[in-house]
Design a protein around this motif. Structure first.
Motif, mmCIF file in Angstrom:
data_model
loop_
_atom_site.group_PDB
_atom_site.id
_atom_site.type_symbol
_atom_site.label_atom_id
_atom_site.label_comp_id
_atom_site.label_asym_id
_atom_site.label_seq_id
_atom_site.Cartn_x
_atom_site.Cartn_y
_atom_site.Cartn_z
ATOM 1 N N UNK A 1 -6.656 -14.492 -8.360
ATOM 2 C CA UNK A 1 -6.359 -13.437 -9.331
ATOM 3 C C UNK A 1 -7.064 -12.140 -8.967
ATOM 4 N N UNK A 2 -6.364 -11.053 -9.200
ATOM 5 C CA UNK A 2 -6.877 -9.708 -8.912
ATOM 6 C C UNK A 2 -7.451 -9.103 -10.185
ATOM 7 N N UNK A 3 -8.609 -8.449 -10.078
ATOM 8 C CA UNK A 3 -9.249 -7.882 -11.265
ATOM 9 C C UNK A 3 -9.773 -6.474 -10.967
ATOM 10 N N UNK A 4 -9.821 -5.699 -12.049
ATOM 11 C CA UNK A 4 -10.504 -4.407 -12.005
ATOM 12 C C UNK A 4 -11.029 -4.151 -13.409
ATOM 13 N N UNK A 5 -12.312 -3.844 -13.559
ATOM 14 C CA UNK A 5 -12.884 -3.738 -14.901
ATOM 15 C C UNK A 5 -12.349 -2.551 -15.712
ATOM 16 N N UNK A 6 -11.978 -1.477 -15.022
ATOM 17 C CA UNK A 6 -11.553 -0.276 -15.745
ATOM 18 C C UNK A 6 -10.505 0.461 -14.899
ATOM 19 N N UNK A 7 -9.260 0.400 -15.333
ATOM 20 C CA UNK A 7 -8.186 0.995 -14.523
ATOM 21 C C UNK A 7 -8.093 2.502 -14.757
ATOM 22 N N UNK A 8 -7.519 3.158 -13.749
ATOM 23 C CA UNK A 8 -7.276 4.597 -13.829
ATOM 24 C C UNK A 8 -5.774 4.847 -13.699
ATOM 25 N N UNK A 9 -5.366 6.034 -14.108
ATOM 26 C CA UNK A 9 -3.957 6.411 -14.007
ATOM 27 C C UNK A 9 -3.466 6.246 -12.572
ATOM 28 N N UNK A 10 -4.345 6.536 -11.614
ATOM 29 C CA UNK A 10 -3.964 6.471 -10.203
ATOM 30 C C UNK A 10 -3.765 5.041 -9.698
ATOM 31 N N UNK A 11 -4.060 4.048 -10.523
ATOM 32 C CA UNK A 11 -3.812 2.662 -10.125
ATOM 33 C C UNK A 11 -2.366 2.248 -10.389
ATOM 34 N N UNK A 12 -1.600 3.121 -10.982
ATOM 35 C CA UNK A 12 -0.174 2.849 -11.192
ATOM 36 C C UNK A 12 0.478 2.571 -9.848
ATOM 37 N N UNK A 13 1.042 1.372 -9.694
ATOM 38 C CA UNK A 13 1.557 0.933 -8.401
ATOM 39 C C UNK A 13 2.169 -0.449 -8.580
ATOM 40 N N UNK A 14 2.702 -0.959 -7.464
ATOM 41 C CA UNK A 14 3.189 -2.335 -7.455
ATOM 42 C C UNK A 14 2.215 -3.167 -6.608
ATOM 43 N N UNK A 15 1.881 -4.345 -7.099
ATOM 44 C CA UNK A 15 0.866 -5.185 -6.466
ATOM 45 C C UNK A 15 1.502 -6.503 -6.034
ATOM 46 N N UNK A 16 1.226 -6.883 -4.794
ATOM 47 C CA UNK A 16 1.796 -8.100 -4.230
ATOM 48 C C UNK A 16 0.698 -9.031 -3.747
ATOM 49 N N UNK A 17 0.803 -10.284 -4.148
ATOM 50 C CA UNK A 17 -0.078 -11.324 -3.647
ATOM 51 C C UNK A 17 0.636 -12.017 -2.486
ATOM 52 N N UNK A 18 -0.114 -12.414 -1.464
ATOM 53 C CA UNK A 18 0.499 -13.078 -0.307
ATOM 54 C C UNK A 18 -0.452 -14.139 0.232
ATOM 55 N N UNK A 19 0.132 -15.131 0.887
ATOM 56 C CA UNK A 19 -0.657 -16.219 1.455
ATOM 57 C C UNK A 19 -0.071 -16.609 2.792
ATOM 58 N N UNK A 20 -0.927 -16.949 3.751
ATOM 59 C CA UNK A 20 -0.435 -17.625 4.943
ATOM 60 C C UNK A 20 -1.359 -18.792 5.249
ATOM 61 N N UNK A 21 -0.880 -19.653 6.111
ATOM 62 C CA UNK A 21 -1.628 -20.863 6.408
ATOM 63 C C UNK A 21 -2.752 -20.556 7.385
ATOM 64 N N UNK A 22 -3.954 -20.968 7.071
ATOM 65 C CA UNK A 22 -5.084 -20.762 7.971
ATOM 66 C C UNK A 22 -5.072 -21.795 9.080
ATOM 67 N N UNK A 23 -4.455 -22.917 8.824
ATOM 68 C CA UNK A 23 -4.322 -23.934 9.876
ATOM 69 C C UNK A 23 -3.063 -24.733 9.586
#
Lengths: 115, 115
Positions: A75-97
């Motif tokens: 999970x992604x966290x930020x204690x106090x957001x700003x107007x400039x954080x307006x955006x689209x956020x993507x989580x991604x995973x790949x296999x380490x092994x």
């Protein structure tokens, strides 16, 4: 096969509110985890990543994410957001092994921060 | 250092027409990737070049899509003939290395609308 689930597709917050975006993945092996962000009109850029070590990862612009292996979450966290954080956020995973080195992305979360 | 650049930023075409998207990776990056995001869905992998060779094209939807990377520098992705379901945002990424720990650097994407 790897899969990623982002639970919140649209989030609207006021400035100074706290943010938590959920990300769960499905994969039986060791993983590398990423959060990317795309600000309006800009390229997709890496916010933070986890490969190994401390499960609490600090990224740019005050963001952090916590890898909880038992919950298959990053999970992604930020204690106090700003107007400039307006955006689209993507989580991604790949296999380490084993598995695929190509990252698997979630559907993205659109964040709007009101001034 | 210039980032990954994609051209055009937007393209609107009619069904049955041909469109060619271009990606210029970061200079010196041997690895180049194409992804696609259909509106509201995940960013999905299309293919991966190592220099001018196709390393993995398992994500290409069908034979209407043709990707090239002559000379191992920029890449093009041609859709011919375009169909309605090809609409979406096409992202390009590059990385200096491949494999499980690689960081990919993305462009801003090309938004393709097929009418």
């Amino acid at each position: 096969a790897q899969s990623v689930s982002q639970h919140n597709h649209h989030v609207i917050l006021s400035e100074a509110a706290s943010l938590e975006l959920g990300c769960n993945y499905s994969y039986g092996g060791t993983v590398n985890l990423f959060w990317y962000v795309q600000y309006p009109g800009q390229h997709l850029q890496l916010l933070l990543k986890y490969f190994s070590g401390d499960p609490l990862v600090k990224g740019i612009k005050g963001f952090e994410a916590e890898f909880i292996k038992s919950k298959f979450s990053f999970n992604l966290r930020k204690p106090s957001v700003q107007w400039s954080d307006t955006a689209e956020y993507f989580c991604a995973v790949n296999a380490a092994s084993g598995g695929s080195y190509i990252p698997t992305f979630g559907r993205g979360t659109s964040l709007i921060v009101h001034p | 250092e210039a980032g990954v650049t994609q051209f055009p930023s937007h393209s609107v075409i009619e069904k049955g027409q041909t469109v060619t998207l271009r990606c210029d990776p970061i200079s010196g990056h041997d690895n180049l990737y194409w992804y696609r995001r259909v509106m509201g869905k995940e960013i999905k992998f299309l293919l991966h070049f190592v220099k001018e060779s196709k390393q993995d094209e398992s994500g290409m939807p069908n034979n209407r899509f043709l990707a090239e990377r002559t000379g191992g520098t920029y890449s093009t992705l041609k859709v011919q003939p375009a169909e309605l379901e090809d609409s979406g945002v096409y992202f390009c990424a590059s990385s200096p290395t491949s494999g499980k720990g690689n960081i990919q650097y993305f462009g801003a994407g090309t938004r393709l609308s097929v009418l």
